[in-house]
Design an enzyme around this catalytic site. Structure first.
Site, mmCIF file in Angstrom:
data_model
loop_
_atom_site.group_PDB
_atom_site.id
_atom_site.type_symbol
_atom_site.label_atom_id
_atom_site.label_comp_id
_atom_site.label_asym_id
_atom_site.label_seq_id
_atom_site.Cartn_x
_atom_site.Cartn_y
_atom_site.Cartn_z
ATOM 1 N N SER A 125 35.973 50.066 6.926
ATOM 2 C CA SER A 125 37.052 49.251 7.490
ATOM 3 C C SER A 125 37.217 47.973 6.687
ATOM 4 C CB SER A 125 36.668 48.899 8.930
ATOM 5 O OG SER A 125 37.487 47.871 9.410
ATOM 6 N N TYR A 150 30.347 45.768 15.965
ATOM 7 C CA TYR A 150 31.121 46.871 15.397
ATOM 8 C C TYR A 150 31.275 46.698 13.886
ATOM 9 C CZ TYR A 150 35.300 49.091 13.609
ATOM 10 O OH TYR A 150 36.173 49.766 12.795
ATOM 11 N N LYS A 154 29.735 48.829 10.366
ATOM 12 C CA LYS A 154 30.454 49.338 9.187
ATOM 13 C C LYS A 154 29.782 48.846 7.907
ATOM 14 C CE LYS A 154 33.508 51.793 11.258
ATOM 15 N NZ LYS A 154 33.391 53.252 11.208
HETATM 16 N N1 UFG Z 1 47.616 41.444 18.778
HETATM 17 C C1 UFG Z 1 48.424 40.783 19.690
HETATM 18 N N2 UFG Z 1 48.477 41.252 20.961
HETATM 19 C C2 UFG Z 1 47.792 42.349 21.384
HETATM 20 C C3 UFG Z 1 46.981 43.029 20.445
HETATM 21 C C4 UFG Z 1 46.908 42.544 19.151
HETATM 22 O O1 UFG Z 1 49.070 39.773 19.360
HETATM 23 O O2 UFG Z 1 47.883 42.699 22.559
HETATM 24 C C5 UFG Z 1 47.547 40.946 17.404
HETATM 25 C C6 UFG Z 1 46.142 40.570 16.995
HETATM 26 O O3 UFG Z 1 45.864 39.248 17.389
HETATM 27 C C7 UFG Z 1 46.206 40.768 15.481
HETATM 28 C C8 UFG Z 1 47.182 41.923 15.314
HETATM 29 O O4 UFG Z 1 47.928 41.984 16.532
HETATM 30 O O5 UFG Z 1 46.755 39.644 14.883
HETATM 31 C C9 UFG Z 1 46.510 43.252 15.103
HETATM 32 O O6 UFG Z 1 45.547 43.435 16.129
HETATM 33 P P1 UFG Z 1 44.813 44.821 16.390
HETATM 34 O O7 UFG Z 1 43.910 44.633 17.559
HETATM 35 O O8 UFG Z 1 45.821 45.933 16.460
HETATM 36 O O9 UFG Z 1 43.999 45.054 15.061
HETATM 37 P P2 UFG Z 1 42.863 44.148 14.421
HETATM 38 O O10 UFG Z 1 43.367 43.732 13.093
HETATM 39 O O11 UFG Z 1 42.365 43.095 15.295
HETATM 40 O O12 UFG Z 1 41.697 45.221 14.388
HETATM 41 C C10 UFG Z 1 41.750 46.316 13.539
HETATM 42 C C11 UFG Z 1 40.936 47.473 14.111
HETATM 43 C C12 UFG Z 1 39.498 47.113 14.218
HETATM 44 C C13 UFG Z 1 38.994 46.547 12.929
HETATM 45 C C14 UFG Z 1 39.880 45.422 12.466
HETATM 46 C C15 UFG Z 1 39.510 44.887 11.133
HETATM 47 O O13 UFG Z 1 41.420 47.824 15.389
HETATM 48 O O14 UFG Z 1 38.788 48.285 14.513
HETATM 49 O O15 UFG Z 1 41.207 45.896 12.348
HETATM 50 O O16 UFG Z 1 39.367 45.927 10.261
HETATM 51 F F1 UFG Z 1 37.756 46.042 13.082
#
Ligand code: UFG
Length: 340
Positions: A125, A150, A154
């Site tokens: 990841s 988590y 990785k």
């Molecule tokens: N976000 C919102 N509202 C929500 C959910 C997410 O504004 O309800 C925002 C988050 O703050 C972030 C973006 O949308 O800025 C993406 O969020 P995600 O949760 O979809 O994805 P992340 O980048 O946080 O996480 C993903 C994977 C994880 C991994 C991470 C880094 O889901 O498993 O990338 O690799 F660890």
């Protein structure tokens, strides 16, 4: 050629199984069904016309894992997806994550040695980079201390694989995924989060279909053009195809070294508001959202330098952001229809 796909009924696993079958490879799936559904097996068969062999199995259990490998002969390669992936849960239950994600990998590697299975593709990841100092981030960027158990699994898994490859005949490719989203064009398989989704796209589609009342946009004071955080979203089918290319690279002895790492993203960064705009455009709906404070542990911005994967693997993500949001929406509409 027989490929074992662990976690093959999960979100990325199921899309990869379909692409492996389309490439003429025989697929064997193991999955403990902890975050997936057995019906996905029927969906895979519906898409490809081929029902892969399936065993319900907990790979973190040493005895069950070795019994499986004892009975399953002539595996040419393994794509190892099986792992827990909820960042927040991992903070609350670190041992659950270390036990499941690392013991399953170690058990798989031990059996690869015992049964002389030479090739492993591993789901890593972009979380291993943390907030990179330079963007786009290349595979050479230093890994930053993990922000969650988590993320730590990785990083540790990458190290376990690197050391095992060094000391054995096993070859491996670690694919560092950016943010996988979207669903198969058939709308038969896609992301099926249990309970309240953590990730942006499932939360958007569930809000649009009325399951959730409102989307919270986490933070609008980031140092980005519109103030919301930026990620490199990649269509899950593009990501699935990268696995086929990676496993074939090893089967055809084309690896340049026994352990290779590739960034798997599009190379484009989109903000949360841009994702919402794309969704509103393709669905012709107005999304109910509000801007709230930052989510703890979120990084500001990350997107991939994909030139190494493009050149070495001959692979490039094809699908646009609109195709990602549209396919996610069509999948959610299909789910809602089936619930009625
Ligand atoms: N976000 C919102 N509202 C929500 C959910 C997410 O504004 O309800 C925002 C988050 O703050 C972030 C973006 O949308 O800025 C993406 O969020 P995600 O949760 O979809 O994805 P992340 O980048 O946080 O996480 C993903 C994977 C994880 C991994 C991470 C880094 O889901 O498993 O990338 O690799 F660890």
């Amino acid at each position: 050629m027989k490929i074992l796909v662990t976690g093959g009924l999960g979100y990325i696993g199921s899309h990869t199984v379909v692409e492996l079958q389309a490439a003429g490879l025989e697929v064997v799936i193991v999955d403990n069904l902890s975050n997936s559904h057995i019906e996905v097996l029927n969906k895979i068969e519906k898409i490809s016309g081929i029902r892969p062999s399936f065993s319900k199995l907990d790979l973190a259990d040493r005895d069950s894992c070795s019994n499986f490998f004892k009975g399953e002969k002539a595996i040419s390669g393994i794509i190892h997806f099986a792992a827990y992936k909820a960042v927040g849960e991992s903070v609350k239950e670190p041992l659950k994550y270390y036990h499941n994600n690392l013991d399953s990998l170690i058990n798989v590697l031990e059996n690869m040695k015992t049964y002389h299975i030479p090739n492993l593709v591993f789901s890593s990841s972009c979380t291993v980079y943390g907030q990179p100092d330079k963007l786009p981030v290349t595979e050479q960027a230093p890994r930053k201390p993990a922000l969650s158990p988590y993320g730590n699994t990785k990083q540790m898994a990458e190290d376990i694989i690197r050391d095992t490859v060094y000391a054995s005949a096993i070859k491996s490719i670690a694919l560092r995924y950016f943010n996988p989203v979207g669903a198969h064009y058939s709308a038969l398989i896609g992301e099926l989060p249990l309970g309240v989704p953590n990730n942006l796209l499932p939360f958007i589609t569930q809000t649009a279909s009325g399951i959730r009342e409102q989307l919270s946009v986490f933070g609008s004071d980031y140092n980005t053009p519109d103030g919301t955080a930026i990620r490199d979203y990649i269509h899950v089918v593009d990501l699935a195809k990268a696995h086929v290319v990676a496993v074939k690279r090893m089967l055809n002895d084309k690896s340049k070294s026994n352990y290779e790492i590739f960034n798997i993203g599009t190379g484009n960064g989109y903000s949360v508001l841009e994702v919402i705009k794309s969704f509103e455009k393709v669905s012709k709906l107005k999304l109910n959202y509000k801007i709230v404070g930052r989510r703890e542990g979120d990084i500001e911005k990350v997107w991939a330098d994909t030139s190494f994967a493009n050149k070495e693997l001959g692979w490039k993500a094809q699908k646009t952001l609109d195709e990602m949001t549209l396919s996610a929406w069509r999948f959610q509409q299909q789910l809602s229809k089936n619930m009625k």
